[in-house]
Design a protein around this motif. Sequence first.
Motif, PDB file in Angstrom:
ATOM      1  N   ASN A  75       1.980  22.222   1.679  1.00 32.40           N
ATOM      2  CA  ASN A  75       2.299  21.169   3.015  1.00 32.40           C
ATOM      3  C   ASN A  75       2.171  19.780   2.441  1.00 32.40           C
ATOM      4  O   ASN A  75       1.080  19.341   2.631  1.00 32.40           O
ATOM      5  N   GLN A  76       3.121  19.286   1.977  1.00 32.60           N
ATOM      6  CA  GLN A  76       3.168  17.697   1.529  1.00 32.60           C
ATOM      7  C   GLN A  76       3.045  17.083   2.731  1.00 32.60           C
ATOM      8  O   GLN A  76       2.287  15.727   2.501  1.00 32.60           O
ATOM      9  N   GLN A  77       3.578  17.293   3.990  1.00 34.43           N
ATOM     10  CA  GLN A  77       3.353  16.295   4.945  1.00 34.43           C
ATOM     11  C   GLN A  77       2.174  16.020   5.639  1.00 34.43           C
ATOM     12  O   GLN A  77       1.465  14.978   5.763  1.00 34.43           O
ATOM     13  N   ARG A  78       1.187  17.293   5.505  1.00 32.09           N
ATOM     14  CA  ARG A  78      -0.354  17.027   5.736  1.00 32.09           C
ATOM     15  C   ARG A  78      -0.947  16.319   4.902  1.00 32.09           C
ATOM     16  O   ARG A  78      -1.877  15.507   5.247  1.00 32.09           O
ATOM     17  N   LEU A  79      -0.619  16.469   3.550  1.00 30.28           N
ATOM     18  CA  LEU A  79      -1.465  15.740   2.494  1.00 30.28           C
ATOM     19  C   LEU A  79      -1.065  14.369   2.698  1.00 30.28           C
ATOM     20  O   LEU A  79      -1.895  13.421   2.574  1.00 30.28           O
ATOM     21  N   GLU A  80       0.175  13.930   2.973  1.00 30.76           N
ATOM     22  CA  GLU A  80       0.614  12.549   3.394  1.00 30.76           C
ATOM     23  C   GLU A  80      -0.120  12.188   4.388  1.00 30.76           C
ATOM     24  O   GLU A  80      -0.667  10.804   4.147  1.00 30.76           O
ATOM     25  N   GLU A  81      -0.493  12.807   5.218  1.00 31.23           N
ATOM     26  CA  GLU A  81      -1.153  12.166   6.467  1.00 31.23           C
ATOM     27  C   GLU A  81      -2.573  11.727   6.107  1.00 31.23           C
ATOM     28  O   GLU A  81      -3.100  10.684   6.408  1.00 31.23           O
ATOM     29  N   TYR A  82      -3.353  12.842   5.109  1.00 31.41           N
ATOM     30  CA  TYR A  82      -4.488  12.428   4.711  1.00 31.41           C
ATOM     31  C   TYR A  82      -4.652  11.126   3.961  1.00 31.41           C
ATOM     32  O   TYR A  82      -5.483  10.424   4.256  1.00 31.41           O
ATOM     33  N   LEU A  83      -3.551  11.190   3.004  1.00 35.25           N
ATOM     34  CA  LEU A  83      -3.561   9.835   2.304  1.00 35.25           C
ATOM     35  C   LEU A  83      -3.367   8.567   3.077  1.00 35.25           C
ATOM     36  O   LEU A  83      -3.843   7.566   2.725  1.00 35.25           O
ATOM     37  N   GLU A  84      -2.630   8.622   4.180  1.00 32.44           N
ATOM     38  CA  GLU A  84      -1.891   7.716   5.010  1.00 32.44           C
ATOM     39  C   GLU A  84      -3.371   7.061   5.700  1.00 32.44           C
ATOM     40  O   GLU A  84      -3.763   6.100   5.874  1.00 32.44           O
ATOM     41  N   LEU A  85      -4.075   8.149   6.202  1.00 34.70           N
ATOM     42  CA  LEU A  85      -5.556   7.803   6.917  1.00 34.70           C
ATOM     43  C   LEU A  85      -6.363   7.206   5.927  1.00 34.70           C
ATOM     44  O   LEU A  85      -6.957   6.098   6.402  1.00 34.70           O
ATOM     45  N   GLN A  86      -6.548   7.562   4.748  1.00 33.63           N
ATOM     46  CA  GLN A  86      -7.588   6.862   3.569  1.00 33.63           C
ATOM     47  C   GLN A  86      -6.812   5.522   3.610  1.00 33.63           C
ATOM     48  O   GLN A  86      -7.814   4.455   3.529  1.00 33.63           O
ATOM     49  N   GLN A  87      -5.545   5.257   3.446  1.00 37.88           N
ATOM     50  CA  GLN A  87      -5.224   4.085   3.240  1.00 37.88           C
ATOM     51  C   GLN A  87      -5.300   3.054   4.320  1.00 37.88           C
ATOM     52  O   GLN A  87      -5.726   1.965   4.136  1.00 37.88           O
ATOM     53  N   ALA A  88      -5.395   3.561   5.743  1.00 36.23           N
ATOM     54  CA  ALA A  88      -5.520   2.762   6.665  1.00 36.23           C
ATOM     55  C   ALA A  88      -6.951   2.464   6.673  1.00 36.23           C
ATOM     56  O   ALA A  88      -7.395   1.198   7.266  1.00 36.23           O
ATOM     57  N   VAL A  89      -8.144   3.287   6.315  1.00 34.33           N
ATOM     58  CA  VAL A  89      -9.523   3.098   6.079  1.00 34.33           C
ATOM     59  C   VAL A  89      -9.748   1.730   5.315  1.00 34.33           C
ATOM     60  O   VAL A  89     -10.546   0.850   5.338  1.00 34.33           O
ATOM     61  N   MET A  90      -8.760   1.798   3.961  1.00 31.17           N
ATOM     62  CA  MET A  90      -9.120   0.929   3.050  1.00 31.17           C
ATOM     63  C   MET A  90      -8.533  -0.451   3.663  1.00 31.17           C
ATOM     64  O   MET A  90      -9.082  -1.575   3.377  1.00 31.17           O
ATOM     65  N   TYR A  91      -7.350  -0.371   4.490  1.00 33.96           N
ATOM     66  CA  TYR A  91      -6.728  -1.713   5.025  1.00 33.96           C
ATOM     67  C   TYR A  91      -7.778  -2.399   5.909  1.00 33.96           C
ATOM     68  O   TYR A  91      -7.843  -3.598   5.989  1.00 33.96           O
ATOM     69  N   ALA A  92      -8.140  -1.622   6.717  1.00 34.65           N
ATOM     70  CA  ALA A  92      -9.426  -1.973   7.802  1.00 34.65           C
ATOM     71  C   ALA A  92     -10.320  -2.647   7.175  1.00 34.65           C
ATOM     72  O   ALA A  92     -11.131  -3.664   7.393  1.00 34.65           O
ATOM     73  N   GLN A  93     -11.036  -2.060   5.875  1.00 37.82           N
ATOM     74  CA  GLN A  93     -11.927  -2.694   4.945  1.00 37.82           C
ATOM     75  C   GLN A  93     -11.611  -4.032   4.432  1.00 37.82           C
ATOM     76  O   GLN A  93     -12.316  -4.961   4.393  1.00 37.82           O
ATOM     77  N   TRP A  94     -10.364  -4.090   3.984  1.00 42.21           N
ATOM     78  CA  TRP A  94      -9.955  -5.326   3.283  1.00 42.21           C
ATOM     79  C   TRP A  94      -9.619  -6.257   4.299  1.00 42.21           C
ATOM     80  O   TRP A  94     -10.261  -7.545   4.046  1.00 42.21           O
TER      81      TRP A  94
END
Length: 372
Positions: A75-94
Amino acid sequence: MMNIKEAASRLGISARAIRFYEEKGLILPAKQSSNGYRTYTENDIWRLQTIAALREIGMSLQDITHALGEIDQGNQQRLEEYLELQQAVMYAQWIELKRMMETTQRMIDLNRQDGPLDVSHLHDLADSARRLREARQNWHDRWNYDTQAAIHDQRVQAEGRVSTEHPNSEGRYHSNDTVQSSFYLYHNYDEALEQTAHWISPALGEKGLDIGTGTGNLAGKLLQHGADMTAIDQSREMLRRCRTKYPEMHVKLGNFLALPFADHSFDFVVSSFAFHHLSPDQQILALQEMQRVLTSRGRIGLTDLMFVDAAHRESYIRQAETTGHQEQLNALRERHFPLLGELCSWLEQQGYVTKHVRHNELLHTLLAVPLR
């Protein structure tokens, strides 16, 4: 096949880390029957590499477990969602770190001024920074838009009729009946989106961002005008429907307060029927985020329910109280309809020229274009 020392050497991680991942059930290497020692196959090495990569970007063990499950199922789409969520967290921290650095610099500048330092100014700066940090952290989806995604397009086209669906104990909607409503968010919906697209008037290939896109109705209109559109929303289900409707659109998890994009990424930013979900402090943060991701000549288009000014808001509330329109009063308690005049003033102070049009008693479209 290799033993744990060989696996650790190949991956550049410690044997202790590998044992830890085994204890958490992230990897299950085979054991030799003769001595019970673990042996690692190429597939085990690949899995460990994946775990190490996800840990490197700060993903929690729980999310890694879910992500590996999606990988196992293809399920590539669900994996991408997890990665995007992690990216959003990193942007918020930045973004938070950038704000802290800016506040620190302002404190340094105050300290360098001639004359005695008024320490209360430092306290005021720190208090302001704290309030903004809390505003960014405290937003959450009180309306559970994941459960509304299936009926969203139906709702926005209802023209004064709203679904009587109510969530059951599992948060699922269970009725398709509609009734006449005294308060409806989406009067003149299509007219307002068309106005936004007309005013933005993207040149072919211009990069645009739609924040709180829902199922992509505004972004879709701009896509038809030739824009290269990216759409973000905090609701996975809304985004899945957006992807189905507009497969050529870039779709990403995210929200107003920490846009997961680099500075100066877009030629214009738009949003419709979403800005009022933010508190007043959060609305200012959202505007600052829009500025951050826009090019120097980037423009902003907001379509939302707004009061013209404070007098308009007070008059509206009095009328709702007098007539006993509980839906209006509930909407005012649950949402934060901005004041159009204050929005325009803030944008003009930032160097924009603004114009706006009114579609009904509350719905306005606002365009802001930089003077420079």
